[in-house]
Design a protein around this motif. Structure first.
Motif, PDB file in Angstrom:
ATOM      1  N   GLY A 464      34.337  52.099  70.992  1.00 20.67           N
ATOM      2  CA  GLY A 464      35.371  51.484  71.810  1.00 20.67           C
ATOM      3  C   GLY A 464      34.757  50.451  72.731  1.00 20.67           C
ATOM      4  N   SER A 465      35.463  49.322  72.962  1.00 16.91           N
ATOM      5  CA  SER A 465      34.907  48.296  73.852  1.00 16.91           C
ATOM      6  C   SER A 465      36.025  47.501  74.512  1.00 16.91           C
ATOM      7  N   TYR A 466      35.698  46.930  75.661  1.00 18.68           N
ATOM      8  CA  TYR A 466      36.595  46.037  76.387  1.00 18.68           C
ATOM      9  C   TYR A 466      35.774  44.858  76.899  1.00 18.68           C
ATOM     10  N   GLY A 467      36.365  43.656  76.827  1.00 22.74           N
ATOM     11  CA  GLY A 467      35.670  42.489  77.334  1.00 22.74           C
ATOM     12  C   GLY A 467      36.617  41.398  77.769  1.00 22.74           C
ATOM     13  N   LEU A 481      48.205  24.537  81.524  1.00 21.02           N
ATOM     14  CA  LEU A 481      48.074  24.989  80.135  1.00 21.02           C
ATOM     15  C   LEU A 481      46.663  25.473  79.785  1.00 21.02           C
ATOM     16  N   LEU A 482      45.676  25.093  80.597  1.00 19.40           N
ATOM     17  CA  LEU A 482      44.286  25.434  80.300  1.00 19.40           C
ATOM     18  C   LEU A 482      44.062  26.939  80.397  1.00 19.40           C
ATOM     19  N   VAL A 483      43.294  27.481  79.482  1.00 21.13           N
ATOM     20  CA  VAL A 483      43.033  28.920  79.459  1.00 21.13           C
ATOM     21  C   VAL A 483      42.351  29.363  80.747  1.00 21.13           C
ATOM     22  N   ARG A 484      42.815  30.468  81.281  1.00 17.95           N
ATOM     23  CA  ARG A 484      42.178  31.096  82.446  1.00 17.95           C
ATOM     24  C   ARG A 484      41.404  32.342  82.038  1.00 17.95           C
ATOM     25  N   ARG A 485      41.981  33.103  81.093  1.00 16.34           N
ATOM     26  CA  ARG A 485      41.329  34.345  80.693  1.00 16.34           C
ATOM     27  C   ARG A 485      41.643  34.664  79.238  1.00 16.34           C
ATOM     28  N   ASN A 486      40.600  35.098  78.510  1.00 18.25           N
ATOM     29  CA  ASN A 486      40.738  35.734  77.200  1.00 18.25           C
ATOM     30  C   ASN A 486      40.176  37.141  77.327  1.00 18.25           C
ATOM     31  N   GLU A 487      40.896  38.147  76.817  1.00 17.47           N
ATOM     32  CA  GLU A 487      40.403  39.518  76.900  1.00 17.47           C
ATOM     33  C   GLU A 487      40.870  40.310  75.682  1.00 17.47           C
ATOM     34  N   SER A 488      40.149  41.393  75.397  1.00 18.37           N
ATOM     35  CA  SER A 488      40.528  42.222  74.257  1.00 18.37           C
ATOM     36  C   SER A 488      40.006  43.639  74.423  1.00 18.37           C
ATOM     37  N   GLU A 489      40.714  44.566  73.760  1.00 16.58           N
ATOM     38  CA  GLU A 489      40.237  45.943  73.595  1.00 16.58           C
ATOM     39  C   GLU A 489      40.073  46.198  72.101  1.00 16.58           C
ATOM     40  N   VAL A 490      39.011  46.891  71.738  1.00 15.80           N
ATOM     41  CA  VAL A 490      38.720  47.163  70.331  1.00 15.80           C
ATOM     42  C   VAL A 490      38.363  48.636  70.170  1.00 15.80           C
ATOM     43  N   GLY A 491      38.927  49.266  69.146  1.00 15.52           N
ATOM     44  CA  GLY A 491      38.549  50.624  68.766  1.00 15.52           C
ATOM     45  C   GLY A 491      38.268  50.659  67.283  1.00 15.52           C
TER      46      GLY A 491
END
Length: 533
Positions: A464-467, A481-491
């Protein structure tokens, strides 16, 4: 005679060695080997028995049974019977003949043994080193080791958007509005790695080549083989030649590298990322490229494969340092619509100095706890920045700096990774993507990821991970419109079916948010396999 028998037995050992070597080389089958060995030992036993009999003459008539009488006070003896009858002489002759044959056989075996050893040590003989799972196949041609290793993977990937509005520079596909299916590579494409190595004049030398073909049709763009694919018939897959480099050095002086290989800044982040073996964030599943994103742009900036001249020191008490000069890369307007300054041009790129990168690692063990700590940096001077707000004649420039720190720990069945980076002008997702604003000022960026893996069973691992990766605007900048944050959770679940083959199942949830109200999210399910040799 006994001394000869013992010497013959010693030479018999040489003959046995010869048979062993011929069997190992494949010149003899197991049946032939067993038959010849049994016949040879039988001849030796027969020769020994015959020789012993020949050394002990038999007496036909015992002294107690000899006829005798008295005549004139004297004893009359019968004539003595011969103590070496004909059959004993024949046995002696046979023993001598067998001994001579054994001696000749032993001499021939000794000569064959020496000849075979000489042939096996010949530089013209190609051997195969003992196979170690995951280390590839190594052929030894005289003083040169030729190693082939690599991997192949493939996944069925289903991506479902959750909706939202477009984010410039975002990695989520949530605003696409439709589900997509694909059979594609993961974060890794396929790979074939070739390494030739030898030692000359006390120096360890190697030449390395890495060929990375994809599964889906290639449609080259700004990112070459890593651009989005072409889902149209009659296409062909792309070939990404990421590695072409040579090394020279040894354990005393360290190692120099010249050529194209993975950069130093951020390299440990991607090499320890569990999604390296799976899919993670897709980037786009509608027209898959050679690779997915994994956790690139959602926890770290891609280290990339860059031409370089670098030096890695010997390891001292677990500490090792690497530093090098690299081909400089341009600032790039990844978000599009000119919200970022760029030095990228299809016609012109100006850099008077190289990019500099360095890294330090520290490996240590405390009881059952194994730990690696690393930190790396990057510095590059960007010149001739342009945008809709910067005239080409102004010669605007900026110096980019970035640093990171991370650790990996292993304790029993548990493995954990923690990583953090910060940059000024570094940008997000790729090196120097949107790192400079339209006025030529440097944007700050940072990100991190945490990851845990646990072996539920010896062959089954749960991960499991988060970033997250964040890109900040400079004071006074306003681009909603410019990106401020990209995030994801993975299992994910990983099952090692064999030493080579791993089966994988994964779920990933990815979100992107802009500096204004726009945001989007998507979900990805992936099932597949990865084979490493």
């Amino acid at each position: 005679m006994s001394a000869f028998i013992y010497a013959s037995e010693a030479r018999a050992d040489d003959y046995t060695d010869l048979l062993d070597i011929l069997k190992i080389k494949g010149s003899l089958t197991s049946a032939e080997y067993n038959g010849l060995l049994a016949k040879h030992l039988r001849h030796l036993r027969e020769a020994e028995v015959s020789a012993r009999h020949a050394d002990t003459p038999r007496t036909r008539i015992a002294a107690a049974d000899r006829p005798h009488g008295v005549h004139g006070g004297s004893v009359r003896h019968l004539p003595a019977v011969s103590e070496a009858p004909d059959d004993t002489q024949v046995a002696l002759a046979q023993a001598r003949s067998a001994a001579a044959q054994a001696q000749a056989s032993a001499a021939a075996a000794q000569q064959a043994l020496l000849s075979t050893r000489s042939e096996m040590n010949s530089p013209s003989i190609v051997r195969v080193a003992k196979y170690v799972p995951g280390k590839g196949v190594t052929f030894q041609a005289g003083p040169i080791d030729i190693n082939f290793s690599g991997f192949v993977n493939g996944f069925y990937t289903f991506n479902s958007p959750e909706g939202g509005m477009p984010v410039a520079g975002g990695v989520s596909t949530g605003n696409s509005g439709f589900d997509t299916s694909g059979v594609r590579n993961g974060l890794l494409p396929a790979g074939l790695l070739v390494k030739l190595s030898t030692t000359q004049d006390g120096l360890d030398l190697s030449a390395n080549f890495g060929f990375y073909p994809g599964l889906n049709n290639n449609d080259p763009g700004a990112f070459n083989a890593n651009s989005g694919g072409s889902p149209v018939g009659l296409g062909t897959a792309g070939l990404d030649v990421r590695q072409v480099f040579a090394t020279v050095g040894n354990k005393d002086i360290g190692t120099f590298k010249v050529g194209r290989d993975l950069g130093l800044f951020g390299s440990d982040a991607i090499l320890n990322d569990a999604t390296l073996l799976s899919v993670g964030s897709t980037g786009s599943n509608a027209n898959p490229a050679n690779t997915s994103l994994g956790r690139i742009g959602v926890g770290y900036v891609y280290a990339d494969w860059i031409p370089q001249i670098s030096y890695m020191s010997p390891k001292y008490h677990g500490v090792q340092a690497t530093v090098g000069i690299f081909t400089p890369l341009d600032e790039f307007d990844y978000a599009g619509l000119n919200p970022s300054g760029t030095s990228y041009s299809a016609l012109n790129s100006q850099h008077s100095s190289p990019m500099i990168q360095g890294k330090v690692t520290y490996d240590f063990t405390i009881g059952a706890l194994t730990t690696r700590i690393w930190s790396s940096f990057l510095v590059q001077h960007q010149q001739h920045l342009t945008s809709g707000s910067i005239a080409a004649s102004t010669n605007r420039s900026a110096t980019v700096e970035a640093g990171d720190i991370g650790t990996k720990i292993t304790l029993g069945r548990f493995e954990g990774v923690a990583y953090y980076y910060y940059g000024s002008g570094l940008g997000t997702t790729g090196l120097f993507f949107d790192g400079i604003n339209a006025s030529g000022r440097k944007r700050a960026s940072e990100g991190y990821y945490v990851q845990g893996a646990y072996k539920i069973l010896p062959r089954l691992k749960l991960v499991g991970s988060y970033g997250t990766s964040n890109l900040y605007q400079v004071p006074g900048e306003n681009d909603p419109l410019l990106v401020r944050r990209n995030e994801s959770e993975v299992g994910a679940l990983y099952y090692n079916l064999t030493d080579w083959l791993t089966l994988l199942g994964e779920y990933a949830h990815t979100r992107s948010a802009a500096h204004g109200p726009n945001h989007e999210a998507d979900d990805t399910m992936s099932l597949g396999a990865a084979l490493f040799f």
